[in-house]
Design a protein around this motif. Structure first.
Motif, mmCIF file in Angstrom:
data_model
loop_
_atom_site.group_PDB
_atom_site.id
_atom_site.type_symbol
_atom_site.label_atom_id
_atom_site.label_comp_id
_atom_site.label_asym_id
_atom_site.label_seq_id
_atom_site.Cartn_x
_atom_site.Cartn_y
_atom_site.Cartn_z
ATOM 1 N N UNK A 80 100.296 136.561 1.874
ATOM 2 C CA UNK A 80 99.619 136.861 3.313
ATOM 3 C C UNK A 80 99.742 138.489 3.410
ATOM 4 N N UNK A 81 101.263 138.845 3.325
ATOM 5 C CA UNK A 81 101.422 140.129 3.512
ATOM 6 C C UNK A 81 100.672 141.029 2.304
ATOM 7 N N UNK A 82 100.583 140.700 1.171
ATOM 8 C CA UNK A 82 99.756 141.340 0.079
ATOM 9 C C UNK A 82 98.464 141.489 0.334
ATOM 10 N N UNK A 83 97.809 140.632 1.279
ATOM 11 C CA UNK A 83 96.591 140.645 1.610
ATOM 12 C C UNK A 83 96.436 141.673 2.699
ATOM 13 N N UNK A 84 97.519 141.587 3.755
ATOM 14 C CA UNK A 84 97.393 142.565 4.860
ATOM 15 C C UNK A 84 97.265 143.877 4.298
ATOM 16 N N UNK A 85 98.401 144.168 3.359
ATOM 17 C CA UNK A 85 98.508 145.402 2.860
ATOM 18 C C UNK A 85 97.497 145.937 2.161
ATOM 19 N N UNK A 86 96.794 145.308 1.394
ATOM 20 C CA UNK A 86 95.489 145.528 0.741
ATOM 21 C C UNK A 86 94.406 145.830 1.635
ATOM 22 N N UNK B 298 87.244 142.126 -1.774
ATOM 23 C CA UNK B 298 88.244 141.061 -1.629
ATOM 24 C C UNK B 298 88.988 141.532 -2.886
ATOM 25 N N UNK B 299 90.219 141.226 -2.901
ATOM 26 C CA UNK B 299 91.180 141.685 -4.067
ATOM 27 C C UNK B 299 91.134 140.503 -5.024
ATOM 28 N N UNK B 300 89.907 140.401 -5.757
ATOM 29 C CA UNK B 300 89.850 139.505 -6.753
ATOM 30 C C UNK B 300 90.526 139.753 -8.235
ATOM 31 N N UNK B 301 90.907 141.089 -8.222
ATOM 32 C CA UNK B 301 91.562 141.523 -9.404
ATOM 33 C C UNK B 301 93.041 140.804 -9.239
ATOM 34 N N UNK B 302 93.584 140.473 -8.153
ATOM 35 C CA UNK B 302 94.918 139.861 -8.147
ATOM 36 C C UNK B 302 94.572 138.163 -8.416
ATOM 37 N N UNK B 303 95.193 137.868 -9.417
ATOM 38 C CA UNK B 303 95.009 136.316 -9.636
ATOM 39 C C UNK B 303 95.225 135.203 -8.597
ATOM 40 N N UNK C 136 92.758 135.703 -5.746
ATOM 41 C CA UNK C 136 91.630 135.317 -6.015
ATOM 42 C C UNK C 136 91.518 133.776 -6.053
ATOM 43 N N UNK C 137 92.614 133.225 -6.415
ATOM 44 C CA UNK C 137 92.585 131.633 -6.388
ATOM 45 C C UNK C 137 92.842 131.055 -4.698
ATOM 46 N N UNK C 138 93.603 131.887 -3.982
ATOM 47 C CA UNK C 138 93.563 131.427 -2.593
ATOM 48 C C UNK C 138 92.305 131.692 -1.981
ATOM 49 N N UNK C 139 91.531 132.902 -2.400
ATOM 50 C CA UNK C 139 90.242 133.136 -1.781
ATOM 51 C C UNK C 139 89.376 132.191 -2.114
ATOM 52 N N UNK C 140 89.264 131.529 -3.401
ATOM 53 C CA UNK C 140 88.447 130.482 -3.690
ATOM 54 C C UNK C 140 88.729 129.046 -3.146
ATOM 55 N N UNK C 141 90.077 129.018 -3.078
ATOM 56 C CA UNK C 141 90.598 127.482 -2.229
ATOM 57 C C UNK C 141 90.111 127.573 -0.753
ATOM 58 N N UNK C 142 90.045 128.749 -0.251
ATOM 59 C CA UNK C 142 89.528 128.619 1.247
ATOM 60 C C UNK C 142 88.107 128.818 1.500
ATOM 61 N N UNK C 143 87.341 129.212 0.346
ATOM 62 C CA UNK C 143 86.026 129.151 0.303
ATOM 63 C C UNK C 143 85.288 130.501 0.659
ATOM 64 N N UNK C 144 86.300 131.610 0.747
ATOM 65 C CA UNK C 144 85.871 132.898 1.034
ATOM 66 C C UNK C 144 85.195 133.659 0.025
ATOM 67 N N UNK C 145 85.352 133.243 -1.304
ATOM 68 C CA UNK C 145 84.599 133.612 -2.507
ATOM 69 C C UNK C 145 84.450 132.429 -3.375
ATOM 70 N N UNK D 216 78.967 131.519 -3.097
ATOM 71 C CA UNK D 216 79.560 131.988 -2.015
ATOM 72 C C UNK D 216 79.214 133.431 -1.741
ATOM 73 N N UNK D 217 78.678 134.046 -0.707
ATOM 74 C CA UNK D 217 78.126 135.288 -0.275
ATOM 75 C C UNK D 217 78.818 135.655 1.014
ATOM 76 N N UNK D 218 79.934 136.700 0.891
ATOM 77 C CA UNK D 218 80.321 137.319 2.050
ATOM 78 C C UNK D 218 79.397 138.259 2.488
ATOM 79 N N UNK D 219 78.605 138.116 3.785
ATOM 80 C CA UNK D 219 77.873 139.140 4.140
ATOM 81 C C UNK D 219 78.060 140.349 5.021
ATOM 82 N N UNK D 220 79.460 139.835 5.559
ATOM 83 C CA UNK D 220 80.017 141.002 6.569
ATOM 84 C C UNK D 220 81.435 140.444 6.867
ATOM 85 N N UNK D 221 82.183 141.562 7.253
ATOM 86 C CA UNK D 221 83.672 141.240 7.621
ATOM 87 C C UNK D 221 84.419 142.395 7.857
#
Length: 215
Positions: free
Chosen positions: A66-72, A116-121, A124-133, A137-142
Motif C-alpha cells: 500500500x505504501x509503495x502504491x501511495x508513493x507511486x 497503474x504500476x503494472x511494471x511492478x509484479x 500488478x497481481x494486487x491490481x488484478x485481484x481487486x479488479x482494477x486491471x 477491464x478498462x479504467x476510464x478515469x481516476x
C-alpha cells in the motif's frame, strides 16, 4: 474511479475479484486492515480504524504494498499537475457544487490508458485481484489527488466529471491520497465496489448532474 468491462459495454459500477486471486485479497484484508468479518462501520470509522492500524501495518508486507502504491501515486500526481489542464469556469462551479475547497488546483489529463504500476509484479497481481486491471477491464478515469486522469475516447460529460470530482473531494476531505486509499481499500474489501460508501457517494453525483450537457 470509473471502470468498465470490455470497451464501453455494460455498467460502469463493476469491479470483480477474479478466481484464485480472491485468496490474495482475503489475506490482504486480514493482515493489512485487521477487519472483523461482521464489521460494518461508517466512512469516518473506516478512516479512524486505518489510523489505529498504522503501527501494526508497518511490519506487514501488504502495508508495504500500500505504501509503495501511495508513493507511486504521488509521482503520478506531480506529473499530472505539470501536464494537466485546469478546469474551465463552469467546471470550477461544478467542483464547488460537489464540495471541493480548492477547485483551482484540479487538473485533467487525457491519456491512452489511465496509469497503474503494472511494471511492478506485486502491484500488478494486487491490481488484478481487486479488479482494477486485467483482461477486459478498462479504467476510464481516476483521481490521484487534484489530478484526474482520463482515458482517450471516454466521454467526460458533466455527470462523469462530477463523479471524479467527488473522488477529488474525498481525497481532500481525507487529508491526503494515502489516507484516502486506505479508507477506499477497506471499504472495497468489506463491501465490494458497487456497495462501498465512497463509490455510492460518487455515483450519486452522476445521478444529480445527469441532466447536464457535456462541458
Amino acid at each position: 474511479m470509473t471502470l468498465t468491462e470490455n470497451s464501453g459495454v455494460g455498467t460502469p459500477r463493476k469491479t470483480l475479484l477474479r478466481g484464485s486471486s480472491a485468496t490474495l485479497v482475503t489475506a490482504c484484508a486480514a493482515l493489512l486492515f485487521s477487519i472483523p468479518a461482521a464489521a460494518d462501520t461508517t466512512a469516518d470509522d473506516d478512516q479512524a480504524e486505518a489510523t489505529r492500524q498504522i503501527t501494526a501495518e508497518e511490519a506487514d508486507p501488504y502495508a508495504r504494498f500500500l505504501q509503495n502504491y501511495v508513493d507511486w501515486a504521488n509521482i503520478i500526481e506531480a506529473e499530472g499537475r505539470k501536464r494537466g489542464r485546469p478546469l474551465t469556469g463552469s467546471q470550477i462551479e461544478l467542483a464547488r457544487a460537489v464540495g471541493i475547497e480548492r477547485p483551482e488546483e484540479v487538473r485533467i489529463i487525457f491519456v491512452d490508458a489511465v496509469p497503474f504500476p503494472k511494471e511492478n509484479e506485486d502491484m500488478r497481481r494486487m491490481g488484478e485481484a481487486l479488479g482494477f486491471i486485467g483482461p477486459g477491464v478498462i479504467n476510464n478515469a481516476q483521481a490521484f489527488g487534484y489530478t484526474i486522469w482520463v482515458r482517450n475516447g471516454y466521454t467526460l460529460d458533466r455527470p462523469s466529471l462530477a463523479h471524479e470530482l467527488v473522488h477529488v473531494m474525498q481525497i481532500e476531505r481525507a487529508g491526503d491520497f494515502g489516507a484516502f486509499v486506505k479508507q477506499y481499500m477497506m471499504q472495497l474489501l468489506r463491501h465490494g465496489h458497487n456497495d462501498m460508501p465512497l463509490e455510492i457517494e460518487a455515483y450519486a453525483a452522476n445521478e444529480k448532474f445527469n441532466c447536464d450537457t457535456p462541458d
